[in-house]
Design an enzyme around this catalytic site. Structure first.
Site, PDB file in Angstrom:
ATOM      1  CB  ALA A 196      18.419  33.795  56.329  1.00 27.04           C
ATOM      2  N   GLY A 231      11.857  39.486  55.346  1.00 27.21           N
ATOM      3  CA  GLY A 231      11.082  39.537  56.026  1.00 27.21           C
ATOM      4  C   GLY A 231      11.252  38.901  57.671  1.00 27.21           C
ATOM      5  CB  CYS A 232      13.996  37.305  58.849  1.00 38.84           C
ATOM      6  SG  CYS A 232      14.023  35.758  58.271  1.00 38.84           S
ATOM      7  CB  THR A 233      14.456  42.829  59.267  1.00 37.57           C
ATOM      8  OG1 THR A 233      15.942  41.954  59.077  1.00 37.57           O
ATOM      9  CG2 THR A 233      15.381  43.630  59.521  1.00 37.57           C
ATOM     10  CB  ALA A 243      14.387  39.648  64.664  1.00 33.76           C
TER      11      ALA A 243
END
Length: 157
Positions: free
Chosen positions: A41, A46-48, A51
């Site tokens: 998401a 974590g995804c930030t 990315a």
């Protein structure tokens, strides 16, 4: 449970909307290697981190002949907000139906805080210039993954 891809498999073709609503397809990148990474998401810690790590290393990766596409189940509007908020330069596409994620083996059962849940499996698939899977990495960590990838691909600065 979706099948996991193996080196030598033909990478499943896809065409998904990016943060601006434009279609991005794997075929657009024929002749270049593509790092397709799947994350749960946009705008989560974590995804930030992941990315941002891909963005920070984008010139190194593209200079070595790799394009980077991040795939999540998010809609283009959320991806656009994510890109703006974090100044992301990687191509982000949305797969709300999760069909592409399933074809890549990046959606299914996983362990989350000790429980078995169904969801996005943080994965990275490297597709060669001919559209074949070069590497398929599943259950990768958000932090440190890009650095490990660069090391494994022998692209170190």
């Amino acid at each position: 449970m979706s099948e996991r891809l193996q080196p030598g498999d033909t990478a499943p073709a896809f065409s998904l909307p990016d943060a601006d609503g434009k279609q991005v397809s794997l075929a657009d990148h024929k002749g270049r290697k593509v790092i397709v990474y799947f994350y749960p998401a946009a705008m989560t810690p974590g995804c930030t981190k992941q990315a941002c790590d891909f963005t920070d290393n984008l010139s190194l990766l593209t200079g070595a002949g790799y394009d980077v596409i991040g795939v999540s189940p998010d809609k283009p509007e959320k991806l656009a907000k994510f890109r703006e908020k974090e100044n992301l330069e990687v191509t982000l596409v949305g797969d709300p139906s999760k069909e592409v994620m399933q074809e890549y083996g990046a959606f299914g059962e996983k362990k989350l805080y000790g429980k078995t849940v169904t969801g996005v499996i943080r994965s990275t698939v490297i597709v060669d210039a001919d559209g074949k899977v070069e590497r398929a990495l599943y259950n990768v960590k958000a932090t440190g993954h890009v650095a490990k990838l660069i090391k494994d691909l022998e692209l170190e600065k």
